[in-house]
Design a protein around this motif. Sequence first.
Motif: not given
Length: 403
Positions: A95-96, A102-103, A174-176, A181-182
Amino acid sequence: MHQTMTTTEIFLLAMLLIFTIPYLIWRVCKTDYYAPLVVVQIITGILLGPGVLGAAFPEYYQFVFNPAVIQSLNGIAWWAVMIFVMIAGIELDLAKAWEHRFESGVTAGLALAMPLIFGSAVALGMLGFAGWIGAGAQSWQFVLGVGMACAVTALPILILLMEKLEILRQPIGQRILRYASVDDIAIWGVLALIMLDWDRVTRQIGFLLVFAVVTIFYRRIMVWLQERDRWYVGLIWLAACSFGADWAGLHFMVGAFLAGAVMDAHWFNQEKMDLMRHHVLLAIMPVFFLSTGLRTNWAMGGSVVFIVAAVLLVASVSGKIIGVQLAGKILKWEKGEASIIGWLLQTKALIMIIFVNILLDKRIITSETFTALLLMAIASTMLTVPIVAPKLQRMKEIIFRSK
């Protein structure tokens, strides 16, 4: 004396070795900075395998790790890794990732594509020599499998390392997690493609269709249940999905990942989830590490395997760093961020080891290739904290001075 010991006694002796040796190495040698306990357990599994202990003391190796004991250990290892992979699937925060698509897409895409390309190039070179491609593999499966092994990010170990570095709950952490996850979804998707068996494709399509339908009802049931029941029903779901995937020819670990991926993390208390992962790592995953070590093979000669492992390590790390650096330029990150993110995302460890275990089971790679990839995963993980910790410190100093 050992001739009168029962299988149960020998099994318990094996368990004593599995839990005692890595703990003593970790504590006495104070390896935590370079090699967390998980990594020491993996290395110990290799040391207790046929290439080291088996070569030095073949009689005692055959006595302790006899077929009956190995079968018992394998059963524990299978269940341990199924639970671990399910938790990894639950912890995916898609979800995040979609919110910052895009990022996340640019970063995860480049972080996956570059090491995949570099690793595939190495795999193409390996095809020129006998002994690396498995008996059940086509060339494209071998190349894609080795390439993807170089592109893997070990999400659960990444979480442990970021906790150690105290950045897990910070914005960069959290970005990492989003990027990892992707990539995890892509990795398991590619693995399912590699596993496609045209003789059993009807079964595989049937499993996926049934899985999709049953998932709708399963999710409704889980929402209705109390949390204490969700854990138990989740384990039933894990066993069912793993059985279905293995029956269809996709491998039980693909089923375990799917079982977790369709669960929502907010169904479970985060602290309990962290404890569950911790207890699985503590109590039963060491058996998986040992069973992994027992599959290593040095038949080509240790030097050749180490050379191939080193080349794969260079391809893996450089590909990941270059990919993330490109993403940083496109997205205009702050100076130093791309290097930190790239080094953390190149962490391999458990998920890559699980990935190559599946490739070995399906005879896509040989045990020599498996050993080289295992060594690459260990080295990759051991490099992470010593390189990232000073970079984080320098970034903090720069931020502090700018204020």
